[in-house]
Design an enzyme around this catalytic site. Structure first.
Site, PDB file in Angstrom:
ATOM      1  N   HIS A   1       0.843  -1.201   0.000  1.00  0.00           N
ATOM      2  CA  HIS A   1       0.000   0.000   0.000  1.00  0.00           C
ATOM      3  C   HIS A   1       0.877   1.249   0.000  1.00  0.00           C
ATOM      4  CE1 HIS A   1      -4.268  -1.446   1.230  1.00  0.00           C
ATOM      5  NE2 HIS A   1      -3.684  -2.302   0.414  1.00  0.00           N
TER       6      HIS A   1
ATOM      7  N   TYR B   1      -9.160   5.510   7.758  1.00  0.00           N
ATOM      8  CA  TYR B   1      -9.332   5.801   9.186  1.00  0.00           C
ATOM      9  C   TYR B   1     -10.357   6.928   9.274  1.00  0.00           C
ATOM     10  CZ  TYR B   1      -4.958   3.263  10.085  1.00  0.00           C
ATOM     11  OH  TYR B   1      -3.980   2.303  10.169  1.00  0.00           O
TER      12      TYR B   1
ATOM     13  N   PRO C   1      -4.264  -0.079  18.698  1.00  0.00           N
ATOM     14  CA  PRO C   1      -3.990  -0.487  17.312  1.00  0.00           C
ATOM     15  C   PRO C   1      -4.183   0.621  16.273  1.00  0.00           C
ATOM     16  CG  PRO C   1      -5.976  -1.534  18.157  1.00  0.00           C
ATOM     17  CD  PRO C   1      -5.341  -0.850  19.297  1.00  0.00           C
TER      18      PRO C   1
ATOM     19  N   LYS D   1       0.920  -0.438  15.102  1.00  0.00           N
ATOM     20  CA  LYS D   1       2.298  -0.555  15.573  1.00  0.00           C
ATOM     21  C   LYS D   1       2.586  -1.813  16.390  1.00  0.00           C
ATOM     22  CE  LYS D   1       3.636   2.847  13.477  1.00  0.00           C
ATOM     23  NZ  LYS D   1       4.115   2.314  12.219  1.00  0.00           N
TER      24      LYS D   1
ATOM     25  N   TYR E   1       3.944   6.214  10.216  1.00  0.00           N
ATOM     26  CA  TYR E   1       3.091   5.095   9.798  1.00  0.00           C
ATOM     27  C   TYR E   1       3.928   3.985   9.133  1.00  0.00           C
ATOM     28  CZ  TYR E   1      -1.250   2.840   8.247  1.00  0.00           C
ATOM     29  OH  TYR E   1      -2.285   1.948   8.057  1.00  0.00           O
TER      30      TYR E   1
HETATM   31  P1  FAS Z   1       1.218 -12.305  21.444  1.00  0.00           P
HETATM   32  O1  FAS Z   1       0.249 -11.945  22.524  1.00  0.00           O
HETATM   33  O2  FAS Z   1       0.763 -12.313  20.037  1.00  0.00           O
HETATM   34  O3  FAS Z   1       1.827 -13.758  21.724  1.00  0.00           O
HETATM   35  C1  FAS Z   1       2.149 -14.157  23.043  1.00  0.00           C
HETATM   36  C2  FAS Z   1       2.036 -15.672  23.101  1.00  0.00           C
HETATM   37  O4  FAS Z   1       2.432 -16.094  24.411  1.00  0.00           O
HETATM   38  C3  FAS Z   1       0.601 -16.163  22.894  1.00  0.00           C
HETATM   39  O5  FAS Z   1       0.560 -17.152  21.909  1.00  0.00           O
HETATM   40  C4  FAS Z   1       0.197 -16.696  24.263  1.00  0.00           C
HETATM   41  O6  FAS Z   1      -0.667 -17.809  24.169  1.00  0.00           O
HETATM   42  C5  FAS Z   1       1.530 -17.088  24.857  1.00  0.00           C
HETATM   43  N1  FAS Z   1       1.534 -17.066  26.322  1.00  0.00           N
HETATM   44  C6  FAS Z   1       0.930 -16.199  27.145  1.00  0.00           C
HETATM   45  N2  FAS Z   1       1.165 -16.530  28.428  1.00  0.00           N
HETATM   46  C7  FAS Z   1       1.945 -17.652  28.416  1.00  0.00           C
HETATM   47  C8  FAS Z   1       2.526 -18.473  29.415  1.00  0.00           C
HETATM   48  N3  FAS Z   1       2.337 -18.208  30.719  1.00  0.00           N
HETATM   49  N4  FAS Z   1       3.260 -19.539  29.035  1.00  0.00           N
HETATM   50  C9  FAS Z   1       3.464 -19.801  27.717  1.00  0.00           C
HETATM   51  N5  FAS Z   1       2.942 -19.060  26.709  1.00  0.00           N
HETATM   52  C10 FAS Z   1       2.190 -17.997  27.069  1.00  0.00           C
HETATM   53  N6  FAS Z   1      -1.517  -4.899  16.524  1.00  0.00           N
HETATM   54  C11 FAS Z   1      -1.580  -4.232  15.358  1.00  0.00           C
HETATM   55  O7  FAS Z   1      -0.541  -3.775  14.868  1.00  0.00           O
HETATM   56  N7  FAS Z   1      -2.796  -4.057  14.724  1.00  0.00           N
HETATM   57  C12 FAS Z   1      -3.963  -4.575  15.239  1.00  0.00           C
HETATM   58  O8  FAS Z   1      -5.028  -4.413  14.667  1.00  0.00           O
HETATM   59  C13 FAS Z   1      -3.935  -5.288  16.451  1.00  0.00           C
HETATM   60  N8  FAS Z   1      -5.074  -5.832  16.984  1.00  0.00           N
HETATM   61  C14 FAS Z   1      -5.000  -6.504  18.191  1.00  0.00           C
HETATM   62  C15 FAS Z   1      -6.152  -7.074  18.787  1.00  0.00           C
HETATM   63  C16 FAS Z   1      -6.061  -7.750  20.021  1.00  0.00           C
HETATM   64  C17 FAS Z   1      -7.310  -8.336  20.659  1.00  0.00           C
HETATM   65  C18 FAS Z   1      -4.825  -7.848  20.683  1.00  0.00           C
HETATM   66  C19 FAS Z   1      -4.721  -8.536  22.033  1.00  0.00           C
HETATM   67  C20 FAS Z   1      -3.682  -7.294  20.099  1.00  0.00           C
HETATM   68  C21 FAS Z   1      -3.770  -6.634  18.855  1.00  0.00           C
HETATM   69  N9  FAS Z   1      -2.643  -6.084  18.223  1.00  0.00           N
HETATM   70  C22 FAS Z   1      -2.674  -5.415  17.054  1.00  0.00           C
HETATM   71  C23 FAS Z   1      -1.378  -6.220  18.812  1.00  0.00           C
HETATM   72  C24 FAS Z   1      -0.875  -7.595  18.481  1.00  0.00           C
HETATM   73  O9  FAS Z   1      -0.813  -7.748  17.098  1.00  0.00           O
HETATM   74  C25 FAS Z   1       0.434  -7.748  19.164  1.00  0.00           C
HETATM   75  O10 FAS Z   1       1.235  -6.584  19.000  1.00  0.00           O
HETATM   76  C26 FAS Z   1       1.196  -8.946  18.702  1.00  0.00           C
HETATM   77  O11 FAS Z   1       0.367 -10.062  18.878  1.00  0.00           O
HETATM   78  C27 FAS Z   1       2.473  -9.013  19.519  1.00  0.00           C
HETATM   79  O12 FAS Z   1       3.005 -10.256  19.375  1.00  0.00           O
HETATM   80  P2  FAS Z   1       3.673 -11.016  20.632  1.00  0.00           P
HETATM   81  O13 FAS Z   1       4.504 -10.053  21.371  1.00  0.00           O
HETATM   82  O14 FAS Z   1       4.240 -12.240  20.073  1.00  0.00           O
HETATM   83  O15 FAS Z   1       2.467 -11.313  21.623  1.00  0.00           O
HETATM   84  C1  PHB Z   2      -6.095  -4.423  10.712  1.00  0.00           C
HETATM   85  O1  PHB Z   2      -6.165  -4.646   9.506  1.00  0.00           O
HETATM   86  O2  PHB Z   2      -6.437  -5.269  11.580  1.00  0.00           O
HETATM   87  C2  PHB Z   2      -5.589  -3.077  11.171  1.00  0.00           C
HETATM   88  C3  PHB Z   2      -5.013  -2.232  10.253  1.00  0.00           C
HETATM   89  C4  PHB Z   2      -4.534  -0.995  10.671  1.00  0.00           C
HETATM   90  C5  PHB Z   2      -4.663  -0.631  11.997  1.00  0.00           C
HETATM   91  C6  PHB Z   2      -5.240  -1.494  12.929  1.00  0.00           C
HETATM   92  C7  PHB Z   2      -5.712  -2.732  12.512  1.00  0.00           C
HETATM   93  O3  PHB Z   2      -4.207   0.591  12.406  1.00  0.00           O
END
Ligand code: FAS
Ligand code: PHB
Length: 390
Positions: free
Chosen positions: A76, A201, A293, A297, A385
């Site tokens: 993009h 957005y 989000p 980032k 961004y």
């Molecule tokens: P993660 O949380 O992805 O991974 C951590 C892992 O550790 C999980 O698999 C978990 O099961 C495991 N774990 C936890 N406790 C444990 C334990 N005690 N023992 C062993 N394993 C354990 N970011 C964006 O950029 N855009 C978005 O739109 C966006 N939407 C999101 C929506 C939600 C609901 C959430 C919670 C986050 C969102 N994020 C978004 C942020 C997300 O993408 C995170 O930044 C990303 O998952 C980070 O990756 P990890 O640090 O690997 O953490």
């Molecule tokens: C998504 O596609 O899930 C998304 C994209 C951009 C954002 C947040 C979420 O800033």
């Protein structure tokens, strides 16, 4: 597959941070074992991020996960900001001398990293229950799980997300946290309907909305909702109606509605833990920080943490030098706080805040008008961004 009694780096968590770190270390001959609390399907079933910075794409290529990303990732060059009934395009590529973002879902990133780890025969223990960290202040830390498993290691990388055990294992007087909780959440819907050409957005007095995608035929949409809302209060019909009210008419005319295949509400917070190291334990990804989000980032910060941390481990094992490892926390936090600022800025610019005074909406309008009328303001948004330099 039996788990060895010892490894060099024990990684807690098989999300993108843990899997990417494991891959980068294994490919440089450093032995790792990943302990993950959930099953692979559960990890893949969490719908998360969608937009990748160039640094994230580069690290995934280095990890041997560049092929499908190159084939299926959508590059993009711009993004849309909608408010006051109009759509304004931010020329991301033009304002950043050619930088772009890639749309490629976190689920696919995680799937590629899982397959890459399997292909090199590196070990991941899924459904590891009751993971505990031991002897972090000594020279031989260890991790235990279940009733009888113990893994000795040189270092532990806590990549277990915001609710994980790693950060919780650090004594309270050895870590500080900084947090801002937002008074709303995001209701997200995935639908197999044609997507828009670029993200939009939207700021609206009814609340924020975001039009995103996972592919040309799979759309991802969000609307800001009160924290008290639950998914079952939002039928598909109610969601689409609300989304179409919040975006500009041109965008609304382009949106194709259809049945949701996934619907969830995520709370929004800004959070940073400092420092990111406690003796032999290092924190990376959501275990160390959370961003709303709005700035896309979260996943990208996890990738830059892993970039810095993997350099530290590689230098330790291959050059017997600990400068990069000792400098990890300070180096990572410098980029983390800039991304925290940008994510907060995008969130306060685009959302409606309950209980705000009458001055706040006027400030938002002034900032939005400044953004669309100033190339300098647009360049500020664009360079954050696409991701600041590592
Ligand atoms: P993660 O949380 O992805 O991974 C951590 C892992 O550790 C999980 O698999 C978990 O099961 C495991 N774990 C936890 N406790 C444990 C334990 N005690 N023992 C062993 N394993 C354990 N970011 C964006 O950029 N855009 C978005 O739109 C966006 N939407 C999101 C929506 C939600 C609901 C959430 C919670 C986050 C969102 N994020 C978004 C942020 C997300 O993408 C995170 O930044 C990303 O998952 C980070 O990756 P990890 O640090 O690997 O953490
Ligand atoms: C998504 O596609 O899930 C998304 C994209 C951009 C954002 C947040 C979420 O800033």
């Amino acid at each position: 597959m039996t788990v060895p009694a010892r490894t060099q780096v024990a990684i807690i968590g098989a999300g993108p941070a843990g899997l990417l770190l494991g891959q980068l270390l294994q490919l440089r001959g450093i032995d790792t074992v990943i302990l993950e609390a959930k099953s692979p399907d559960y990890v893949l079933g969490r719908i998360r991020a969608g937009v990748l910075e160039e640094i994230t794409v580069r690290k995934l290529r280095e990890a041997g996960c560049g092929d499908r990303l190159a084939r299926e990732g959508l590059v993009h060059h711009g993004t849309g900001i909608a408010f006051g009934g109009s759509l304004h395009r931010i020329d991301i590529q033009g304002l950043t001398c050619g930088k772009v973002v890639t749309v490629y879902g976190q689920t696919e990133v995680t799937r590629d990293l899982m397959h890459a780890r399997e292909s090199i025969g590196a070990q991941t223990v899924y459904e590891a229950q009751d993971v505990q960290l031991h002897d972090l202040t000594g020279t031989t830390p260890s991790v235990s799980w279940g009733t009888r498993h113990t893994l000795h290691c040189d270092f532990i990388a806590g990549c277990d997300g915001f609710h994980g055990v790693s950060r919780a294992s650090i004594p309270k007087d050895s870590i500080r946290s900084f947090e801002r909780v937002y008074p709303f959440g995001w209701l997200g819907v995935m639908a197999d309907v044609p997507s828009l050409p670029e993200l939009v957005y939207a700021h609206h007095e009814r609340g924020f909305a975001l039009c995103s995608l996972r592919s040309p035929t799979r759309s991802r949409y969000y609307v800001q909702v009160p924290l008290t809302d639950t998914v079952d209060q939002w039928s598909d019909a109610r969601f689409w109606d609300e989304l179409l009210q919040r975006v500009d008419p041109l965008t609304a005319s382009r949106i194709v509605t259809g049945p949701s295949i996934e619907k969830s509400i995520a709370p929004l917070r800004s959070f940073v833990a400092e420092p990111l190291r406690y003796h032999r334990l290092f924190l990376a990804g959501d275990a160390a920080h959370i961003v709303p989000p709005t700035g896309a980032k979260g996943l990208n910060l996890a990738a830059s943490d892993v970039h810095y941390l993997s350099e530290g481990f590689i230098s330790h094992y291959r050059e017997r030098c600990d400068l990069a490892l000792d400098g990890y926390s300070q180096r990572a936090l410098a980029r983390i706080w800039k991304a925290e600022r940008f994510s907060w800025w995008m969130t306060q610019l685009l959302h409606t805040f309950p209980d705000q005074d009458s001055f706040a909406p006027r400030l938002q309008q002034a900032e939005l008008q400044y953004l669309i009328s100033s190339e300098t303001a647009q360049r500020l948004l664009a360079e954050n961004y696409v991701g600041l330099p590592t």
